[in-house]
Each structure stands twice: as C-alpha cells, then as structure tokens.
Design a protein around this motif. Structure first.
Motif, PDB file in Angstrom:
ATOM      1  N   UNK A  31       0.842  -1.205   0.000  1.00  0.00           N
ATOM      2  CA  UNK A  31       0.000   0.000   0.000  1.00  0.00           C
ATOM      3  C   UNK A  31       0.878   1.256   0.000  1.00  0.00           C
ATOM      4  N   UNK A  32       1.895   1.225   0.832  1.00  0.00           N
ATOM      5  CA  UNK A  32       2.776   2.385   0.926  1.00  0.00           C
ATOM      6  C   UNK A  32       3.492   2.609  -0.406  1.00  0.00           C
ATOM      7  N   UNK A  33       3.901   1.504  -1.072  1.00  0.00           N
ATOM      8  CA  UNK A  33       4.581   1.614  -2.369  1.00  0.00           C
ATOM      9  C   UNK A  33       3.658   2.216  -3.425  1.00  0.00           C
ATOM     10  N   UNK A  90      -3.527  13.960  -2.881  1.00  0.00           N
ATOM     11  CA  UNK A  90      -2.362  13.599  -2.062  1.00  0.00           C
ATOM     12  C   UNK A  90      -2.770  13.491  -0.592  1.00  0.00           C
ATOM     13  N   UNK A  91      -3.496  14.503  -0.136  1.00  0.00           N
ATOM     14  CA  UNK A  91      -3.873  14.518   1.293  1.00  0.00           C
ATOM     15  C   UNK A  91      -4.749  13.314   1.638  1.00  0.00           C
ATOM     16  N   UNK A  92      -5.749  13.078   0.842  1.00  0.00           N
ATOM     17  CA  UNK A  92      -6.650  11.959   1.169  1.00  0.00           C
ATOM     18  C   UNK A  92      -5.924  10.618   1.024  1.00  0.00           C
ATOM     19  N   UNK A  93      -5.140  10.494  -0.023  1.00  0.00           N
ATOM     20  CA  UNK A  93      -4.403   9.243  -0.250  1.00  0.00           C
ATOM     21  C   UNK A  93      -3.503   8.912   0.930  1.00  0.00           C
ATOM     22  N   UNK A  94      -2.724   9.913   1.333  1.00  0.00           N
ATOM     23  CA  UNK A  94      -1.790   9.659   2.433  1.00  0.00           C
ATOM     24  C   UNK A  94      -2.500   9.447   3.765  1.00  0.00           C
ATOM     25  N   UNK A  95      -3.569  10.186   3.945  1.00  0.00           N
ATOM     26  CA  UNK A  95      -4.311  10.012   5.195  1.00  0.00           C
ATOM     27  C   UNK A  95      -4.808   8.567   5.291  1.00  0.00           C
ATOM     28  N   UNK A 119       1.817   6.843  -6.741  1.00  0.00           N
ATOM     29  CA  UNK A 119       0.719   7.756  -7.081  1.00  0.00           C
ATOM     30  C   UNK A 119       1.062   9.186  -6.670  1.00  0.00           C
ATOM     31  N   UNK A 120       1.604   9.321  -5.458  1.00  0.00           N
ATOM     32  CA  UNK A 120       1.945  10.660  -4.974  1.00  0.00           C
ATOM     33  C   UNK A 120       3.006  11.288  -5.872  1.00  0.00           C
TER      34      UNK A 120
END
Ligand code: UDP
Ligand code: MG
Length: 347
Positions: free
Chosen positions: A233-235, A267-272, A240-241
């Motif tokens: 998921x982090x990858x 970016x904000x929603x994805x990372x959150x 994406x980011x």
C-alpha cells in the motif's frame, strides 16, 4: 496415570450426565488401566457445577476444575490441560459432537508412535450453511497468512502424548489458539477422519461475535503478514503521490497553478488513508505486546476438586496452578536455557 480426558464445559447441564456415561464407558473399554476425567467448569451460570459435583461423588475418576468466571473455551481447555496427569491426553467438547467411543481407535494409532491424533471432520451434522461457510473462509485466510501448516476442518478433538502437552504448557502466550499451537509444536501428527454429530443438547456457546474474535486471535497470533500488507500500500501510494507531484509541477509551468487543488486533495486523502491503515495495523500488534508483557496468569482456578477430596477447596491449588506457565517462563529467562523445563510427571 495412563490417560486424562479433558472436557471444557460452559452451561452444559443438559449434556453432562450423558457425556459422563459415554466417556466413562469409552475409558473402561479402552486399553488403559488408570484414567481420570477432568471436567472444567468455565464459569457456568446454570447447574453445570452441581451436576459435576454429583458425578464426582459417584465416580472417583472425575476431577473438577472450577474456574473463577467464564474465561472462554481456549483458556478453559488450558486450565484442564494444566491439571492433566496422564501419559496420553484426550480432549473433547462437552456437547457430544465428538464421539467419545473413538478413544480406543485413536489410542491405538497413538500407541503405534503418533504423538497427536487429531479428529478431522469428514461430515458435520447439525451446522448451519453460514457456519460452514465462515469456517471454510477462515481456514482459507489462515492458511494463506500463516507459515504454520494448520489443518482444515479440525477442532480441538484430539489425543496427544505427554511430551506434546509438556511443550504446550511451556508456551506462555496469552492468546491461545490451541490447535494451531499444537500444529506448531510438531512431532508426529496424523488426522483421524470422523463424522461430527449434532449437539446432544443446548445451543452453541460460540455466537457469531465470539467466533469472529476467535478467528482474529488465531490469525494475529499466527501471522505477522497483515503487518506487511502496509508495505505494498505504501509503495502504490508513493508512486501515485510521485505522479501527482509531477502533474502539479507541470501545471505550474504551464500557468494553471490554481487548478492544483485537485492533486493536493488527492495527495492529502491518499496519504491520510495509508497512514490510517498503518496505524491500525501497528496498533493491533502494539495491543498484543501490551497484553503479553503484562504476564498475567492465563486463568485463575478457584478450586480443584478430586474424588478423594485431598485438594478440596482452599487457596493451595489456586496458588499452585494459576501462575504455572508464567513461573516457568521466568525460570526459563533466568537460566537462559533454550530447552523448556520438563513438567513433573505425576503417576
Ligand atoms: N465452552 C467453554 N467456554 C466458553 C464457550 C464454550 O468451555 O466460553 C465449551 C463448551 O461447553 C463446549 C466447547 O467449549 O464443550 C465447544 O463449544 P460449542 O460446542 O458451543 O462450540 P461449537 O461446537 O458450536 O463450535
Ligand atoms: Mg459443539
């Protein structure tokens, strides 16, 4: 002692008398000279304990382990196993879903050199399709996630040797998925196919929520793979980011910077979302470490009643039994030996 039969019981007043009759008959016809029938009362709220006491008065083979409150099936079973003195240990449920008459054929297999003869259900009577579906899905997920080979369609119905029990008792973990722990121990283990009957009486003591928590216990105590789910998921999130960042730079140079709010929002929603997932996973394991480091006794036995009344009521058995596993671990850590201390064999 040749054989110990261990049976956890929670509100089983309707099955107990018949259970005792069939277990006693099975033990008498089995190739053993001495045996004990350990009935664990897991904080029952019905007349289970008084029926046990009556059985104990009538039959000197009966041993009652009375827990201080309801601890759940796996800990009740652990409490009974902690008291077992036999060279072979036969575990079954109180509702007669597992036929006690299989003792003799299972014992014969064990005596031919098999350490664990575990009952594998060829057919299951009286179970709802929903329960069968849940059980199947659970074993699929478990075998995917766990490195230990835990056989499918297997309950705690089994016959095991003393050395397997000694190893099991030396494992101090709090979340006890006993059939998995026994699979992990190793030695020679073989399935024994049987048809599982319907409950003799009463209703299941495993409602849906209890089953779910049992499944979560089993999976998280046998696998750290869920922790690793965070890595892909982090990858993906990182890639994406990166792409979104490039898009933002590109739009900056092409003059449309104000439109960048979309990518920012992404970016904000994805990372959150990714961070939340990671926190949840880490939280689960931190919680487990918290439970483990507390080193509480697994169960607290109020009293151990044997037919001879030698240990009847009083603090002695409680003190002796409760910290058994915790004490062993402390001794192990102190002496820094790798071999688990062998349990005293009482004959
Ligand atoms: N049991 C227990 N403590 C509990 C729940 C169940 O000792 O909190 C015992 C119960 O009396 C039975 C065994 O565990 O002997 C298995 O429970 P049950 O038959 O209700 O489960 P199922 O066969 O429906 O999965
Ligand atoms: Mg049952």
């Amino acid at each position: 002692m040749d054989l110990s039969v261990v049976i956890p019981c929670y509100n089983e007043e309707e099955s107990l008398t018949e259970l005792h009759r069939r277990v006693l008959a099975a033990c008498k016809s089995a190739p053993v000279k001495t045996f004990e029938i350990i009935l664990v009362n897991d904080g029952s709220t019905d007349s289970t304990l008084s029926i046990m006491t009556t059985l104990c008065d009538k039959d000197p083979h009966v041993v009652i382990v009375n827990l201080s409150r309801n601890h759940g099936h796996q800990l009740a079973l652990s409490a009974g196993l902690g008291e077992a003195q036999g060279d072979y240990i036969f575990v079954l449920d109180a509702d007669l879903q597992d036929p006690p008459e299989l003792l003799t054929p299972m014992l014969e297999r064990a005596k031919s050199g098999v350490d664990v003869v575990y009952g594998q259900r060829a057919e299951r009577q009286g179970e709802t399709w929903f329960k069968l579906f849940c059980s199947k899905s659970f074993y699929r997920v478990l075998s995917f996630l766990s490195e230990t080979d835990i056989p499918e369609n297997v309950g705690d119905f089994r016959l095991m040797s003393r050395r397997v029990l000694d190893q099991l008792l030396s494992m101090p973990e709090q979340q006890r998925f006993i059939r998995g722990m026994i699979a992990w121990i190793g030695f020679k283990q073989e399935p024994f196919l049987y048809e599982r009957d319907a409950r003799y009486a009463g209703v299941t003591k495993y409602p849906f929520m209890k089953l779910m928590s049992f499944a979560i216990d089993a999976i998280s105590s046998f696998s750290i793979r869920p922790l690793r789910i965070a890595i892909p998921f982090a990858l993906i999130g990182g890639v994406l980011a990166g792409l979104l960042g490039l898009g933002a730079v590109y739009s900056h140079f092409t003059g449309g910077t104000i439109t960048g709010w979309t990518s920012l929002a992404c970016i904000i929603t994805g990372f959150a979302a990714i961070q939340l997932l990671c926190i949840a996973l880490i939280g689960e394991y931190v919680g487990r470490m918290y439970i483990e480091v507390k080193r509480r006794p697994l169960y607290i036995v109020a009293d151990v009643i044997r037919a001879d009344h030698a240990n009847h009521a009083g603090a002695k058995p409680t003190k002796k039994t409760a910290p058994k596993i915790a004490k062993k671990t402390a001794a192990k850590a102190k002496s820094k030996t790798t071999k688990a201390p062998a349990r005293k064999k009482a004959k």
